[in-house]
Design a protein around this motif. Sequence first.
Motif, PDB file in Angstrom:
ATOM      1  N   PRO A 261       0.969  -1.339  -0.079  1.00 55.03           N
ATOM      2  CA  PRO A 261       0.142   0.049  -0.057  1.00 55.03           C
ATOM      3  C   PRO A 261       0.797   1.247   0.020  1.00 55.03           C
ATOM      4  CG  PRO A 261      -0.153  -1.201   1.988  1.00 55.03           C
ATOM      5  CD  PRO A 261       0.931  -1.837   1.177  1.00 55.03           C
ATOM      6  N   ILE A 262       0.437   2.243  -0.627  1.00 63.23           N
ATOM      7  CA  ILE A 262       0.807   3.775  -0.567  1.00 63.23           C
ATOM      8  C   ILE A 262       0.255   4.530   0.545  1.00 63.23           C
ATOM      9  CG2 ILE A 262       1.482   5.832  -1.861  1.00 63.23           C
ATOM     10  CD1 ILE A 262       1.538   4.128  -4.228  1.00 63.23           C
ATOM     11  N   ARG A 263       1.062   5.253   1.336  1.00 63.45           N
ATOM     12  CA  ARG A 263       0.254   5.936   2.452  1.00 63.45           C
ATOM     13  C   ARG A 263       0.061   7.451   1.857  1.00 63.45           C
ATOM     14  NH1 ARG A 263       0.984   9.162   6.725  1.00 63.45           N
ATOM     15  NH2 ARG A 263       3.156   9.465   6.317  1.00 63.45           N
ATOM     16  N   MET A 264      -1.208   7.814   1.689  1.00 60.13           N
ATOM     17  CA  MET A 264      -1.393   9.049   1.140  1.00 60.13           C
ATOM     18  C   MET A 264      -0.883  10.154   2.077  1.00 60.13           C
ATOM     19  SD  MET A 264      -2.167   8.094  -1.724  1.00 60.13           S
ATOM     20  CE  MET A 264      -2.953   9.367  -2.978  1.00 60.13           C
ATOM     21  N   THR A 265      -0.589  11.482   1.844  1.00 62.48           N
ATOM     22  CA  THR A 265      -0.282  12.492   2.512  1.00 62.48           C
ATOM     23  C   THR A 265      -0.688  13.797   2.047  1.00 62.48           C
ATOM     24  OG1 THR A 265       2.059  12.615   1.350  1.00 62.48           O
ATOM     25  CG2 THR A 265       2.067  11.569   3.720  1.00 62.48           C
ATOM     26  N   THR A 266      -0.775  14.872   2.926  1.00 64.49           N
ATOM     27  CA  THR A 266      -1.341  16.110   2.466  1.00 64.49           C
ATOM     28  C   THR A 266      -0.168  16.860   2.033  1.00 64.49           C
ATOM     29  OG1 THR A 266      -1.279  16.861   4.688  1.00 64.49           O
ATOM     30  CG2 THR A 266      -3.343  15.877   3.825  1.00 64.49           C
ATOM     31  N   ARG A 267      -0.252  17.961   1.186  1.00 64.54           N
ATOM     32  CA  ARG A 267       0.772  18.894   0.981  1.00 64.54           C
ATOM     33  C   ARG A 267       1.239  19.564   2.332  1.00 64.54           C
ATOM     34  NH1 ARG A 267       0.666  23.825  -3.680  1.00 64.54           N
ATOM     35  NH2 ARG A 267       2.776  24.573  -3.144  1.00 64.54           N
ATOM     36  N   ALA A 268       0.404  19.940   3.030  1.00 59.03           N
ATOM     37  CA  ALA A 268       0.965  20.490   4.574  1.00 59.03           C
ATOM     38  C   ALA A 268       1.613  19.404   5.313  1.00 59.03           C
ATOM     39  CB  ALA A 268      -0.488  20.827   5.432  1.00 59.03           C
ATOM     40  N   GLU A 269       1.430  18.384   5.309  1.00 57.40           N
ATOM     41  CA  GLU A 269       2.289  17.242   5.845  1.00 57.40           C
ATOM     42  C   GLU A 269       3.828  17.197   5.309  1.00 57.40           C
ATOM     43  OE1 GLU A 269       0.740  13.222   6.931  1.00 57.40           O
ATOM     44  OE2 GLU A 269      -0.951  14.084   5.856  1.00 57.40           O
ATOM     45  N   ARG A 270       3.636  17.134   3.832  1.00 62.38           N
ATOM     46  CA  ARG A 270       4.782  17.202   3.303  1.00 62.38           C
ATOM     47  C   ARG A 270       5.846  18.334   3.366  1.00 62.38           C
ATOM     48  NH1 ARG A 270       1.175  14.577  -0.782  1.00 62.38           N
ATOM     49  NH2 ARG A 270       1.157  16.542  -1.808  1.00 62.38           N
ATOM     50  N   VAL A 271       5.268  19.678   3.502  1.00 58.23           N
ATOM     51  CA  VAL A 271       5.965  20.799   3.699  1.00 58.23           C
ATOM     52  C   VAL A 271       6.666  20.680   5.040  1.00 58.23           C
ATOM     53  CG1 VAL A 271       5.471  23.278   4.551  1.00 58.23           C
ATOM     54  CG2 VAL A 271       4.549  22.298   2.463  1.00 58.23           C
ATOM     55  N   ALA A 272       6.131  20.198   6.264  1.00 57.72           N
ATOM     56  CA  ALA A 272       6.483  19.965   7.456  1.00 57.72           C
ATOM     57  C   ALA A 272       7.815  18.683   7.409  1.00 57.72           C
ATOM     58  CB  ALA A 272       5.644  19.351   8.469  1.00 57.72           C
ATOM     59  N   LYS A 273       7.449  17.800   6.620  1.00 55.67           N
ATOM     60  CA  LYS A 273       8.542  16.571   6.455  1.00 55.67           C
ATOM     61  C   LYS A 273       9.663  17.279   5.895  1.00 55.67           C
ATOM     62  CE  LYS A 273       5.593  13.226   7.744  1.00 55.67           C
ATOM     63  NZ  LYS A 273       5.868  12.853   9.337  1.00 55.67           N
ATOM     64  N   LEU A 274       9.528  18.094   4.761  1.00 61.49           N
ATOM     65  CA  LEU A 274      10.963  18.615   4.212  1.00 61.49           C
ATOM     66  C   LEU A 274      11.672  19.421   5.160  1.00 61.49           C
ATOM     67  CD1 LEU A 274       9.193  19.860   0.625  1.00 61.49           C
ATOM     68  CD2 LEU A 274      11.162  18.154   1.000  1.00 61.49           C
ATOM     69  N   LYS A 275      11.151  20.287   5.929  1.00 62.57           N
ATOM     70  CA  LYS A 275      11.920  21.075   6.910  1.00 62.57           C
ATOM     71  C   LYS A 275      12.594  20.142   7.699  1.00 62.57           C
ATOM     72  CE  LYS A 275       9.682  25.351   7.628  1.00 62.57           C
ATOM     73  NZ  LYS A 275       8.257  25.867   7.794  1.00 62.57           N
ATOM     74  N   ASP A 276      11.800  18.866   8.368  1.00 63.40           N
ATOM     75  CA  ASP A 276      12.446  18.117   9.255  1.00 63.40           C
ATOM     76  C   ASP A 276      13.833  17.386   8.585  1.00 63.40           C
ATOM     77  OD1 ASP A 276      10.569  18.356  11.125  1.00 63.40           O
ATOM     78  OD2 ASP A 276       9.187  16.781  10.804  1.00 63.40           O
ATOM     79  N   ALA A 277      13.563  17.346   7.186  1.00 61.51           N
ATOM     80  CA  ALA A 277      14.801  16.658   6.510  1.00 61.51           C
ATOM     81  C   ALA A 277      15.682  17.623   5.959  1.00 61.51           C
ATOM     82  CB  ALA A 277      14.087  15.806   5.213  1.00 61.51           C
ATOM     83  N   HIS A 278      15.742  18.870   6.511  1.00 61.36           N
ATOM     84  CA  HIS A 278      16.686  19.893   6.089  1.00 61.36           C
ATOM     85  C   HIS A 278      16.844  19.972   4.513  1.00 61.36           C
ATOM     86  CE1 HIS A 278      17.998  20.585  10.256  1.00 61.36           C
ATOM     87  NE2 HIS A 278      18.051  18.915  10.357  1.00 61.36           N
ATOM     88  N   PHE A 279      15.534  19.861   3.919  1.00 58.23           N
ATOM     89  CA  PHE A 279      15.431  19.931   2.400  1.00 58.23           C
ATOM     90  C   PHE A 279      16.143  18.885   1.709  1.00 58.23           C
ATOM     91  CE2 PHE A 279      13.880  23.678   4.452  1.00 58.23           C
ATOM     92  CZ  PHE A 279      12.582  23.917   3.824  1.00 58.23           C
ATOM     93  N   ASN A 280      16.878  17.877   2.567  1.00 64.92           N
ATOM     94  CA  ASN A 280      17.509  16.758   1.433  1.00 64.92           C
ATOM     95  C   ASN A 280      16.660  15.749   1.614  1.00 64.92           C
ATOM     96  OD1 ASN A 280      19.260  14.684   0.988  1.00 64.92           O
ATOM     97  ND2 ASN A 280      20.885  15.597   1.970  1.00 64.92           N
ATOM     98  N   LEU A 281      16.050  15.072   0.103  1.00 65.11           N
ATOM     99  CA  LEU A 281      15.353  14.181  -0.067  1.00 65.11           C
ATOM    100  C   LEU A 281      15.578  12.837   0.409  1.00 65.11           C
ATOM    101  CD1 LEU A 281      13.709  15.275  -3.335  1.00 65.11           C
ATOM    102  CD2 LEU A 281      12.895  16.143  -1.219  1.00 65.11           C
ATOM    103  N   PHE A 282      17.048  12.564   0.536  1.00 68.66           N
ATOM    104  CA  PHE A 282      17.495  11.192   1.179  1.00 68.66           C
ATOM    105  C   PHE A 282      17.180  11.090   2.455  1.00 68.66           C
ATOM    106  CE2 PHE A 282      20.411  11.616  -2.489  1.00 68.66           C
ATOM    107  CZ  PHE A 282      20.528  10.386  -3.184  1.00 68.66           C
ATOM    108  N   ALA A 283      16.953  12.189   3.016  1.00 69.58           N
ATOM    109  CA  ALA A 283      16.617  12.172   4.776  1.00 69.58           C
ATOM    110  C   ALA A 283      15.086  11.875   4.869  1.00 69.58           C
ATOM    111  CB  ALA A 283      17.173  13.353   5.251  1.00 69.58           C
TER     112      ALA A 283
END
Length: 458
Positions: A19-41
């Motif tokens: 299964p693919i877990r769906m996320t919202t744009r707002a969630e993804r904005v937060a995830k990007l910050k947590d990852a210091h904008f490195n997609l590997f993180a």
Amino acid sequence: MKTQFTTIIEPFRIKSVEPIRMTTRAERVAKLKDAHFNLFALKSDDVLIDLLTDSGTGAMSAEQWAAIMRGDESYAGSPSYYRFKDSVQELMPFEHIIPTHQGRAAEAILVSIFGGTGKHIPNNTHFDTTRGNIEASGAQAYDLVIEEGKDPSSLFPFKGNMDLAKLEAFLEEHGDAVPIVMLTITNNAGGGQPVSLANIRAVSQLAHRFGKPFIIDSCRFAENAYFIKQREEGQQYRSIKDIVRDCFAVADGMTMSAKKDAFGNIGGWLAFNDDDLAEKARVRLIQTEGFPTYGGLAGRDLEALAQGLHEIIDEDYLKYRIRTNEYIVERLDKMGIPVVKPAGGHAVFVDAKSWLPHIDPLAYPAHTVAVKLYELGGIRSCEIGSVMFGRQTDGSEKPAAMELVRLAFPRRTYTQSHADYVVEAFEMLQAEKDSLTGFKVIKEPKLMRHFTCEFAPL
Ligand SMILES: *Cc1c(COP(=O)(O)O)cnc(C)c1O
């Protein structure tokens, strides 16, 4: 009256799903910050469609899972090794087949034999781990791909070809400081572009004229052979297997990531014809990977690869594989998004330098696109540009030749509707791109920074 199908279907059906877990744009904005904008993180379950890499991410077949049960975990002399070795030698007729846990381990062993301070190693384009291994040994890595290979809009059919004039001049200039000549098929860092059989043979001849071993970085050998069959004069009626064998017949050795064109989730190998080289490699292998009949792998992994190698040369599979990329490239091209043409074998490459000319190369336009694509659609892609290649060995920073966003497709994993979703995300990005401003690096390691560095938006 319709008599011919134009739809190329996925030549498989699905037995088991994730299964693919769906996320919202707002969630993804937060995830990007947590990852210091490195997609590997990012955590991969926060990704909807993961096109970060085609490496080790493909789906195994029912036959591969069945083969896994046959895995024999004997430390020495396992029948799984011999099945693996036979499968490799059916396609690549080398004397010595040395398993490793993945491609870079094979490279590390190769470089332990041939690298070192003062050495100069040419390739069409070194992949990042190859370059990393060479530079870490004190040697220098050179990219001698043809000029067409650096022009994202050139329709030349073999944009991965080595520039033969440049290679000859290089061999004359550096003489004894050149230990080997390498060639990467397909040319991953140069857009997944193929190398022609004629060019492979010519590079081999040049290397041999100067007395240098010729080593093929072979990760996508089956895709390369399919392109040769499609595009090279006189190859249309030959089997993929015959073409593959011809490519390797003129080489003295190969490195391989079995996470690519062997349908493995892990694995790799190194091969040589020369007995002395093989002995040196095996000594090193025992120090770093394991006994020569398992390398860094379990017997069951070797079985999965042995079966995977039979499946990868299937033409229906290769046709579907290459068509996925062509389809997305056609649709993005129609939208006016600059893409590397013709489509590469394993990935779609977006030319971010032309698409976002308002972002300086050292503010990383391709990274900027990759981050936005995740925010908009939960799609993870990979920058291949100045983040990956900009930091020089002397510590300075210099723009890379191209600023590419790579959308690499895991093998046999996603379907047509996933491809259509990716295209829609680009439609949204097209509307927002002029407001994007780029990034700066705020923290980085000494080598291969793109995997772990941290970014801040400008
Ligand atoms: C993936 C890759 C490698 C390294 O292989 P790993 O299995 O990831 O260590 C080397 N060269 C090329 C061209 C590759 O695509």
